[in-house]
Design an enzyme around this catalytic site. Structure first.
Site, PDB file in Angstrom:
ATOM      1  N   ARG A 120      -3.240  10.090 -15.705  1.00 18.63           N
ATOM      2  CA  ARG A 120      -3.030  10.215 -14.264  1.00 18.63           C
ATOM      3  C   ARG A 120      -1.703  10.928 -13.992  1.00 18.63           C
ATOM      4  O   ARG A 120      -0.696  10.316 -13.643  1.00 18.63           O
ATOM      5  CB  ARG A 120      -3.019   8.826 -13.615  1.00 18.63           C
ATOM      6  CG  ARG A 120      -4.384   8.126 -13.638  1.00 18.63           C
ATOM      7  CD  ARG A 120      -5.286   8.696 -12.570  1.00 18.63           C
ATOM      8  NE  ARG A 120      -6.599   8.060 -12.562  1.00 18.63           N
ATOM      9  CZ  ARG A 120      -6.899   6.959 -11.892  1.00 18.63           C
ATOM     10  NH1 ARG A 120      -5.959   6.321 -11.206  1.00 18.63           N
ATOM     11  NH2 ARG A 120      -8.121   6.468 -11.910  1.00 18.63           N
ATOM     12  N   GLN A 125      -5.064  16.641 -12.421  1.00 17.77           N
ATOM     13  CA  GLN A 125      -5.983  16.240 -11.360  1.00 17.77           C
ATOM     14  C   GLN A 125      -7.295  17.013 -11.386  1.00 17.77           C
ATOM     15  O   GLN A 125      -8.359  16.452 -11.118  1.00 17.77           O
ATOM     16  CB  GLN A 125      -5.295  16.390  -9.998  1.00 17.77           C
ATOM     17  CG  GLN A 125      -4.220  15.345  -9.761  1.00 17.77           C
ATOM     18  CD  GLN A 125      -3.548  15.499  -8.407  1.00 17.77           C
ATOM     19  OE1 GLN A 125      -3.924  16.352  -7.611  1.00 17.77           O
ATOM     20  NE2 GLN A 125      -2.556  14.678  -8.141  1.00 17.77           N
ATOM     21  N   ASP A 128      -9.640  15.512 -14.116  1.00 11.64           N
ATOM     22  CA  ASP A 128      -9.880  14.069 -14.071  1.00 11.64           C
ATOM     23  C   ASP A 128     -11.312  13.740 -13.645  1.00 11.64           C
ATOM     24  O   ASP A 128     -11.602  13.493 -12.474  1.00 11.64           O
ATOM     25  CB  ASP A 128      -8.861  13.430 -13.121  1.00 11.64           C
ATOM     26  CG  ASP A 128      -8.867  11.915 -13.187  1.00 11.64           C
ATOM     27  OD1 ASP A 128      -9.765  11.352 -13.853  1.00 11.64           O
ATOM     28  OD2 ASP A 128      -7.991  11.286 -12.569  1.00 11.64           O
ATOM     29  N   SER A 131     -11.880  10.236 -11.862  1.00 13.77           N
ATOM     30  CA  SER A 131     -11.577  10.186 -10.433  1.00 13.77           C
ATOM     31  C   SER A 131     -12.605  10.944  -9.604  1.00 13.77           C
ATOM     32  O   SER A 131     -13.009  10.489  -8.533  1.00 13.77           O
ATOM     33  CB  SER A 131     -10.176  10.766 -10.170  1.00 13.77           C
ATOM     34  OG  SER A 131      -9.179   9.913 -10.692  1.00 13.77           O
ATOM     35  N   TYR A 226      -2.910   1.798 -12.921  1.00 13.96           N
ATOM     36  CA  TYR A 226      -4.049   0.887 -12.987  1.00 13.96           C
ATOM     37  C   TYR A 226      -3.590  -0.548 -12.758  1.00 13.96           C
ATOM     38  O   TYR A 226      -2.409  -0.873 -12.855  1.00 13.96           O
ATOM     39  CB  TYR A 226      -4.730   0.981 -14.351  1.00 13.96           C
ATOM     40  CG  TYR A 226      -5.392   2.305 -14.622  1.00 13.96           C
ATOM     41  CD1 TYR A 226      -6.647   2.587 -14.113  1.00 13.96           C
ATOM     42  CD2 TYR A 226      -4.765   3.280 -15.403  1.00 13.96           C
ATOM     43  CE1 TYR A 226      -7.271   3.805 -14.369  1.00 13.96           C
ATOM     44  CE2 TYR A 226      -5.377   4.497 -15.671  1.00 13.96           C
ATOM     45  CZ  TYR A 226      -6.640   4.749 -15.141  1.00 13.96           C
ATOM     46  OH  TYR A 226      -7.242   5.946 -15.390  1.00 13.96           O
TER      47      TYR A 226
END
Length: 373
Positions: A120, A125, A128, A131, A226
């Site tokens: 993360r 991004q 990912d 996500s 998390y």
């Protein structure tokens, strides 16, 4: 260098690991692409559209026998046997599962990467996959709640009478939970949300949700953004306090997960008994045991007058966009592993980049991932 896109074989899986759009982009990078016949049909991508994008339509053996293989779900035993020694595999590998998939991949000489372990960090991004799929799952889970609930989500005023807005509580404010909050608000519900990480309060409120604050005596914030497992005492306190809040709610969308651990029990049977008839629980943690012990994975049941939904693969219910998002994640991932050398493409050492280094599962015939105890 050839990339293979096999058809997914897991029951209920409608996604595909490449789309015609990403095939064009892979071809532009100098890669050949082999797509298994009918691989994209469940996601509404025909073989002809793949051909027009520059892909070769092949059988399963040819797709699995490519230099690089993109999949959605981890390969079955017979699929691993068809992979070429030294090939690269990128997929959701479920590395914490109690099976021998990683050991089989290592023994077959496969260099495998688990897309769900992308770190993360800002530069990761667009890679990912966890996500991108969780975002879709949160959206689709909320639509399922609206389908199962016997009343309106939004306040309705008509000449025949009025209906109050549904009260929705979202448990867990990760990617899926935040999307569930946003979707429920767009549908007109009154939304509440709880998370053991107090720092997500602003995100919840920015989406129009009300943050439910419970004094658990400790923080649940863990590494990498998390949640971490609470102490036994804090878990019992959480169940009791949440139970009182949930009994006032019409719909619960529960998303709480802890990496490589069984899903925490947030909704006890006593809490379910206290909910009003017709209430709905969407347990998005069903694949990991469920946030409610009454949940049955991949089943929708009624207990104590409450409907419990245990769908484990919500993204597969939105296959076209789920495939598009995931395929872009894989396109961006493989770009990190490729470099131009002497007019052609070569593979980089995975250890040269923190993203590929964090996701490698098997390398040089060994399992590199250490399962938590």
């Amino acid at each position: 260098m050839k990339i293979g896109i096999p058809k997914e074989t897991q029951s209920g899986e409608a996604r595909v690991a490449a789309t015609p759009d990403t095939v064009k982009k892979l071809r532009a990078k100098g890669l050949e692409v082999a797509v298994e016949k009918s691989a994209g049909l469940s996601a509404h991508f025909t073989d002809d559209v793949y051909r027009n994008a520059g892909a070769e339509i092949v059988n399963a053996a040819a797709a699995l026998g490519a230099d690089i293989v993109f999949k959605v779900q981890k390969p079955a035993k017979d699929e691993i046997e068809k992979l070429k020694k030294g090939a690269i595999l990128v997929a959701f590998l479920d590395p914490c599962a109690a099976d021998d998939t990683l050991e089989r991949l290592a023994a077959a000489g496969i260099e495998s990467f688990a897309i769900e372990l992308v770190p993360r960090i800002s530069r990761a991004q667009n890679v990912d996959g966890l996500s991108s799929q969780a975002n879709i799952a949160g959206y689709r889970a909320t639509l399922e709640a609206a389908r199962l609930y016997g009343s309106f989500f939004a306040m309705m005023m008509t000449a025949a009478g009025s209906a109050k807005p549904a009260k929705v509580m979202v448990l867990g404010a990760g990617v899926a939970g935040l999307q569930a909050i946003a979707t429920a608000r767009r549908l007109g519900a009154q939304v509440f949300a709880f998370d053991v990480r107090a720092e997500v309060k602003e995100e919840i409120m920015s989406l129009g949700g009300k943050f439910v604050e419970l004094d658990l005596g400790e923080s649940g914030a863990g590494a990498g953004g998390y949640a971490k497992q609470l102490s036994a005492e804090a878990q019992q306190r959480q169940q009791a306090l949440l139970g009182e809040e949930i009994k006032k709610i019409d719909i619960v969308i529960s998303t709480a997960l802890i990496p490589c651990k069984p899903a925490p029990v947030l909704i006890t049977e006593d809490t379910v008994k206290g909910m009003h008839a017709g209430s709905v629980i969407i347990d998005m943690a069903a694949a990991s045991g469920g946030n409610c012990p009454l949940t049955k994975a991949n089943k929708t049941i009624v207990k104590h007058g409450v409907t419990l939904c245990g769908i484990t693969n919500f993204p597969a219910l939105v296959p076209t966009d789920s495939s598009s998002f995931y395929a872009r994640n894989l396109l961006n991932f493989i770009t990190l592993l490729l470099k131009e050398e002497d007019g052609g493409l070569e593979l980089r050492d995975h250890s040269e980049d923190e993203i590929t280094a964090a996701t490698v599962m098997t390398h040089a015939g060994t399992v590199t991932f250490n399962r938590p105890n």
